[in-house]
Design a protein around this motif. Sequence first.
Motif, mmCIF file in Angstrom:
data_model
loop_
_atom_site.group_PDB
_atom_site.id
_atom_site.type_symbol
_atom_site.label_atom_id
_atom_site.label_comp_id
_atom_site.label_asym_id
_atom_site.label_seq_id
_atom_site.Cartn_x
_atom_site.Cartn_y
_atom_site.Cartn_z
ATOM 1 N N GLU A 1 41.787 25.285 40.720
ATOM 2 C CA GLU A 1 40.771 26.059 39.999
ATOM 3 C C GLU A 1 41.318 26.469 38.639
ATOM 4 O O GLU A 1 42.419 27.007 38.546
ATOM 5 C CB GLU A 1 40.378 27.298 40.805
ATOM 6 C CG GLU A 1 39.568 28.335 40.065
ATOM 7 C CD GLU A 1 38.332 27.769 39.368
ATOM 8 O OE1 GLU A 1 38.179 28.038 38.169
ATOM 9 O OE2 GLU A 1 37.538 27.058 40.008
ATOM 10 N N ARG A 2 40.557 26.219 37.594
ATOM 11 C CA ARG A 2 41.057 26.495 36.242
ATOM 12 C C ARG A 2 41.170 27.982 35.944
ATOM 13 O O ARG A 2 41.994 28.398 35.153
ATOM 14 C CB ARG A 2 40.135 25.862 35.203
ATOM 15 C CG ARG A 2 38.748 26.488 35.177
ATOM 16 C CD ARG A 2 37.930 25.937 34.067
ATOM 17 N NE ARG A 2 36.546 26.377 34.221
ATOM 18 C CZ ARG A 2 35.602 26.137 33.348
ATOM 19 N NH1 ARG A 2 35.876 25.458 32.270
ATOM 20 N NH2 ARG A 2 34.383 26.563 33.557
ATOM 21 N N GLY A 3 40.298 28.799 36.539
ATOM 22 C CA GLY A 3 40.257 30.214 36.213
ATOM 23 C C GLY A 3 41.142 31.060 37.107
ATOM 24 O O GLY A 3 41.794 30.570 38.025
ATOM 25 N N ARG A 4 41.130 32.346 36.835
ATOM 26 C CA ARG A 4 41.953 33.294 37.591
ATOM 27 C C ARG A 4 41.190 33.812 38.807
ATOM 28 O O ARG A 4 39.999 33.552 38.979
ATOM 29 C CB ARG A 4 42.341 34.478 36.709
ATOM 30 C CG ARG A 4 41.174 35.164 36.020
ATOM 31 C CD ARG A 4 41.496 36.563 35.548
ATOM 32 N NE ARG A 4 41.453 37.522 36.648
ATOM 33 C CZ ARG A 4 41.395 38.848 36.484
ATOM 34 N NH1 ARG A 4 41.369 39.367 35.267
ATOM 35 N NH2 ARG A 4 41.355 39.657 37.519
ATOM 36 N N ARG A 5 41.870 34.546 39.662
ATOM 37 C CA ARG A 5 41.197 35.291 40.725
ATOM 38 C C ARG A 5 40.623 36.583 40.146
ATOM 39 O O ARG A 5 41.282 37.259 39.352
ATOM 40 C CB ARG A 5 42.150 35.615 41.862
ATOM 41 C CG ARG A 5 42.432 34.462 42.798
ATOM 42 C CD ARG A 5 43.154 34.951 44.046
ATOM 43 N NE ARG A 5 43.574 33.878 44.907
ATOM 44 C CZ ARG A 5 42.872 33.434 45.951
ATOM 45 N NH1 ARG A 5 41.718 33.990 46.248
ATOM 46 N NH2 ARG A 5 43.342 32.442 46.707
ATOM 47 N N TRP A 6 39.436 36.915 40.593
ATOM 48 C CA TRP A 6 38.780 38.161 40.199
ATOM 49 C C TRP A 6 38.515 38.942 41.481
ATOM 50 O O TRP A 6 37.565 38.631 42.200
ATOM 51 C CB TRP A 6 37.479 37.883 39.455
ATOM 52 C CG TRP A 6 37.647 37.080 38.198
ATOM 53 C CD1 TRP A 6 37.738 35.730 38.073
ATOM 54 C CD2 TRP A 6 37.738 37.598 36.867
ATOM 55 N NE1 TRP A 6 37.879 35.371 36.759
ATOM 56 C CE2 TRP A 6 37.871 36.494 35.994
ATOM 57 C CE3 TRP A 6 37.704 38.892 36.322
ATOM 58 C CZ2 TRP A 6 37.980 36.629 34.607
ATOM 59 C CZ3 TRP A 6 37.799 39.031 34.950
ATOM 60 C CH2 TRP A 6 37.948 37.925 34.110
ATOM 61 N N GLU A 7 39.345 39.910 41.768
ATOM 62 C CA GLU A 7 39.239 40.630 43.034
ATOM 63 C C GLU A 7 38.644 42.011 42.790
ATOM 64 O O GLU A 7 39.315 42.932 42.338
ATOM 65 C CB GLU A 7 40.615 40.729 43.706
ATOM 66 C CG GLU A 7 41.178 39.351 44.087
ATOM 67 C CD GLU A 7 42.529 39.433 44.772
ATOM 68 O OE1 GLU A 7 43.089 40.543 44.808
ATOM 69 O OE2 GLU A 7 43.003 38.402 45.256
ATOM 70 N N ALA A 8 37.358 42.132 43.104
ATOM 71 C CA ALA A 8 36.651 43.396 42.927
ATOM 72 C C ALA A 8 36.565 44.131 44.257
ATOM 73 O O ALA A 8 36.555 43.521 45.320
ATOM 74 C CB ALA A 8 35.256 43.154 42.370
ATOM 75 N N GLY A 9 36.488 45.448 44.170
ATOM 76 C CA GLY A 9 36.330 46.283 45.357
ATOM 77 C C GLY A 9 35.589 47.545 44.986
ATOM 78 O O GLY A 9 35.188 47.735 43.828
ATOM 79 N N PRO A 10 35.380 48.453 45.939
ATOM 80 C CA PRO A 10 34.643 49.680 45.660
ATOM 81 C C PRO A 10 35.236 50.448 44.479
ATOM 82 O O PRO A 10 36.437 50.733 44.450
ATOM 83 C CB PRO A 10 34.771 50.476 46.961
ATOM 84 C CG PRO A 10 34.992 49.425 48.012
ATOM 85 C CD PRO A 10 35.800 48.360 47.346
ATOM 86 N N GLY A 11 34.406 50.737 43.490
ATOM 87 C CA GLY A 11 34.856 51.507 42.332
ATOM 88 C C GLY A 11 35.713 50.729 41.359
ATOM 89 O O GLY A 11 36.303 51.318 40.450
ATOM 90 N N SER A 12 35.777 49.400 41.502
ATOM 91 C CA SER A 12 36.671 48.606 40.655
ATOM 92 C C SER A 12 36.097 48.427 39.259
ATOM 93 O O SER A 12 34.900 48.602 39.009
ATOM 94 C CB SER A 12 36.903 47.228 41.281
ATOM 95 O OG SER A 12 35.701 46.492 41.300
ATOM 96 N N ASP A 13 36.990 48.071 38.334
ATOM 97 C CA ASP A 13 36.602 47.703 36.980
ATOM 98 C C ASP A 13 37.108 46.294 36.694
ATOM 99 O O ASP A 13 37.578 45.981 35.613
ATOM 100 C CB ASP A 13 37.187 48.705 35.976
ATOM 101 C CG ASP A 13 36.668 48.467 34.563
ATOM 102 O OD1 ASP A 13 35.492 48.082 34.432
ATOM 103 O OD2 ASP A 13 37.440 48.632 33.607
ATOM 104 N N THR A 14 37.001 45.424 37.699
ATOM 105 C CA THR A 14 37.511 44.059 37.591
ATOM 106 C C THR A 14 36.767 43.269 36.531
ATOM 107 O O THR A 14 37.376 42.576 35.707
ATOM 108 C CB THR A 14 37.382 43.350 38.949
ATOM 109 O OG1 THR A 14 38.124 44.088 39.923
ATOM 110 C CG2 THR A 14 37.908 41.928 38.870
#
Length: 530
Positions: free
Chosen positions: A74-87
């Motif tokens: 995968e060319r892109g990064r991981r985007w790990e969002a969770g409750p209250g995140s600012d991912t």
Amino acid sequence: MVSGFNRRRFLTGTAATAVALTVATPSAATPTAGAAGPPTREERWRAVVVGSGFGGGVAALRLAEAGVRTLVLERGRRWEAGPGSDTFPRFLHPDRRVSWLEPHPVFPASPPALFRPYTGVIERVRGEGMDIICGAGVGGSSLAYAGMSLRPNEELFSRVMVGGIDYDEMDHVFYPRVASVLRLAAIPDDVLDHVRYTSSRLFLEHARRAGLRGERVPLPVDWEDVRRELRGEVPPSMSTGDVIYGVNNSGKHSVDRTYLAAAERTGHVTVAPLHVVREIRRDNAGRYVVRAERINTDGEVLEHFVVTTDALFLGAGSAGTSRILVRAKGTGAMPDLPDDVGAYWGNNGDRLFLRNFVPQRTNPPQGGPACTAILDWGDPAGPVSVEHGPAPLPFELHTMAMLGMGIPDGHGRFHYDGRADEVVLRWPNSADLRSREAIRATLDRLVRATGGTLVDLNALDPYTFHPLGGAVLGKVCDLDGRVHEHPGLYVVDAALIPGSTGCCNPSWTVAALAERCLDRIVSKDVGTVF
């Protein structure tokens, strides 16, 4: 460094990508530094999947369930969002996270900004006559799409799909299977009744007054997460329509959270972010060799990566997969690929309008994601769907965004430019003329009945969110996604579909078609072809 490497081409993105592996892998080679530049690492895998969106995610999970050790690039990064995140970044406050290796926002109508290029969540693939807006990151375009999940009826499906694909099987097996994995659900009454969703209720009311069929549309959304936003328990994201660059909190069932997460849990799949695939070819033994660049989030090349595999699955999306194949044929790396690679490309009949001077208040910010649509499939001018896309507006503008989808009757094509070493999309303006007219007719009917004016945003800035085609069934591939005369080479994404998914957002059909292909590939090819 890969032969023919072009810095400008690299910065605008090419296909799919992946990360340095920190686990032991079969036949892994020790990285060795050359006289100058980054070192090269070589590995051998039974199966490699390029791309991690709907097609790549399905392929990874079904191969894993068959016990096939698989590497996902995968060319892109991981985007790990969770409750209250600012991912994910906010639409009205763009920063370097919004764009794939460009110094400014590339999403249409974005507020201006300048920043240092980054491996952001949205790529704009610039073409001649048409641009493509697509996602980048683990999960592909499922990170940034609104999630509208429509499937065509049998008549529309038959109009756009190659013969030999059984609609009843798709309808009873593969569409429901995808719906179960993505947990598709329409907006519930209590959420739709909230003041934040005034514009969506208004859209349905206006459709009724115009004699049009308005519907709630299934989305891969945990509506309880939306309720938590509405109660003020977590910062708002979906409930304010701020979904264009991805959804913060944890309420969206994107591919990284569903298909890929399940694939990784099997222990048979390694997802490798931040590798840009540069070239594919076949070696003398008939295996596939993939050359990639491992990069950091600034786009700097850290390592060259060469992986050899018995089975190569292209799931980098219509733009990514088409560019990989067209470049391989154009450079002579794989000159015997079918002549129709890059052909039968379409924009899904997309046309974006702004409806201004809506008589009633729309009560911004408009709650999202987009959850309502008009399905005007029996219109004599041509079948049309129109979706209302709620926006995170800061104040009342009496404005509603409308995305129309028709069925284009022409096609574009990707071409290889050897002098610039670039693959370029060429799209004739006439290719979707009739679908544009049909969409406009439906919207004019809505406006005549309920007020307002229309602005055709794509007349000034032609682009699509829904690229389709470039390696289509029956021309480049057989009906199961096998590239003709290339055993072990598969296409499993939107590139398989010739230009339209029948007035519907493509994601559901793309994933269902990938499920169909993988059922057949796993049953017939695992243990024989690879």
